[in-house]
Write an enzyme that holds these catalytic residues in place. Structure first.
Site, short mmCIF file in Angstrom:
data_model
loop_
_atom_site.label_atom_id
_atom_site.label_comp_id
_atom_site.label_asym_id
_atom_site.label_seq_id
_atom_site.Cartn_x
_atom_site.Cartn_y
_atom_site.Cartn_z
N ASP A 39 0.83 -1.20 0.00
CA ASP A 39 0.00 0.00 0.00
C ASP A 39 0.87 1.26 0.00
O ASP A 39 2.00 1.24 0.50
CB ASP A 39 -0.89 0.03 1.24
CG ASP A 39 -1.98 -1.04 1.20
OD1 ASP A 39 -2.28 -1.51 0.10
OD2 ASP A 39 -2.51 -1.39 2.27
N ASP A 81 -6.96 1.10 8.18
CA ASP A 81 -5.72 1.72 8.65
C ASP A 81 -6.01 3.18 8.94
O ASP A 81 -7.13 3.66 8.74
CB ASP A 81 -4.57 1.55 7.63
CG ASP A 81 -4.86 2.22 6.28
OD1 ASP A 81 -5.74 3.09 6.22
OD2 ASP A 81 -4.19 1.85 5.30
N ARG A 172 -3.53 -5.04 7.64
CA ARG A 172 -4.51 -4.11 8.21
C ARG A 172 -5.81 -4.81 8.58
O ARG A 172 -6.49 -4.42 9.54
CB ARG A 172 -4.76 -2.91 7.30
CG ARG A 172 -5.11 -3.22 5.87
CD ARG A 172 -4.91 -1.97 5.00
NE ARG A 172 -4.87 -2.31 3.60
CZ ARG A 172 -5.90 -2.23 2.78
NH1 ARG A 172 -7.09 -1.86 3.25
NH2 ARG A 172 -5.77 -2.54 1.51
#
Length: 296
Positions: A39, A81, A172
């Site tokens: 990410d 997140d 996450r």
């Protein structure tokens, strides 16, 4: 043309595709691919395949990975997140022992529901695209494995953990699920990938370090060769009679191979000692069959 793997340390703010695009400019190469998405908010090890090394991508994405993550308890977000919109906040009243017990309960085989904010495709459309349109669709749980989860530091409401897991695992989502199990919610605050297969953070390079290595002519020394990447597989060598079949990527009968290792994957070499590709023993055919050819 360079063939092999560069171990990149992806920095925050870049997507994995950004890294590939920048490397194409730095190295003046088109044939580049990464071996596992990180990410934009995450950082760490991102093996990038160059040239004929791109044929390694499928093999490398299967490898287990290790991460360090910071879990913030007491908050839930739409992205799981801290980059997302906060959905709920609750006081953190759990004890450290309860946290240890909850974290430990996720070790082993698990069924994980992929997050809506992910690049998985459903009917040709990425989940995060649907999420940005305000849509939520049902996602089927997928089997994942957490080989190890260790608590490195805990100062509630923050918990730093080290996670070694199978491919396709969302850290996450693990943070979210731990928070749900504790009843207070949880979201991932930081993520650092420290290992991907055999590649480690210590050997990784930032994009600026790659640029420096190109400028001073040492970039070739930083490249991990295809043979080195595949060094875990045993070596078999063709007889001179088998070279013709090997040159064409054909199956090889056992009598034309020296080494005699009936393994799922082996490195196959010509009689001259030149590496060609990965073969595997096929019990039904009673032959070694090609899995991935690199050099012929």
């Amino acid at each position: 043309m360079m063939d092999g793997i560069l171990v990149i340390r992806k920095e925050k703010g870049y997507t994995s595709h950004d890294v590939v695009a920048k490397l194409r400019g730095i190295l003046h190469m088109k044939k580049i691919g990464h071996t596992g998405t990180l990410d934009p908010a995450a950082e760490g090890v991102l093996p990038v395949a160059l040239g004929k090394g791109t044929r390694l991508v499928e093999l490398l994405t299967e490898k287990e990975k290790t991460y360090e993550a910071v879990l913030r308890l007491g908050v839930s977000t739409d992205t799981q997140d801290m980059t997302g919109a906060v959905l709920s906040e609750k006081p953190v009243t759990v004890t450290e022992e309860e946290v240890r017990e909850a974290v430990g309960s996720f070790v082993g085989e698990q069924q994980q529901v992929p997050p809506m904010y992910s690049a998985l495709k459903v009917n040709g459309k990425k989940l995060y695209e649907l999420a940005r349109e305000g849509k939520t669709i049902e996602r089927k749980p997928r089997p994942v494995v957490f080989y190890e989860i260790r608590i490195l530091d805990m100062e509630l409401s923050l918990v730093r953990i080290s996670v070694t897991c199978s491919k396709g695992t969302y850290i996450r989502t693990l943070c979210n699920d731990i928070g749900e199990k504790l009843g207070c919610g949880g979201a991932m605050e930081e993520l650092l990938r420290t290992r991907s297969g055999n590649f480690t953070l210590e050997e990784s390079m930032t994009l600026s370090q790659v640029e420096e290595a190109v400028a001073d002519g040492t970039i070739g020394e930083k490249l991990v060769s295809i043979e080195d990447v595949l060094s875990m597989y045993p070596v078999l060598t063709c007889t001179p009679e088998g070279d013709r079949l090997l040159n064409n990527g054909n199956p090889l009968p056992e009598e034309l191979v020296q080494g005699g290792s009936r393994e799922e994957k082996v490195r196959m070499y010509k009689s001259s000692g030149n590496f060609t590709g990965i073969y595997g023993w096929d019990e039904r055919k009673q032959k070694y069959v090609p899995i991935r050819m690199f050099f012929v």
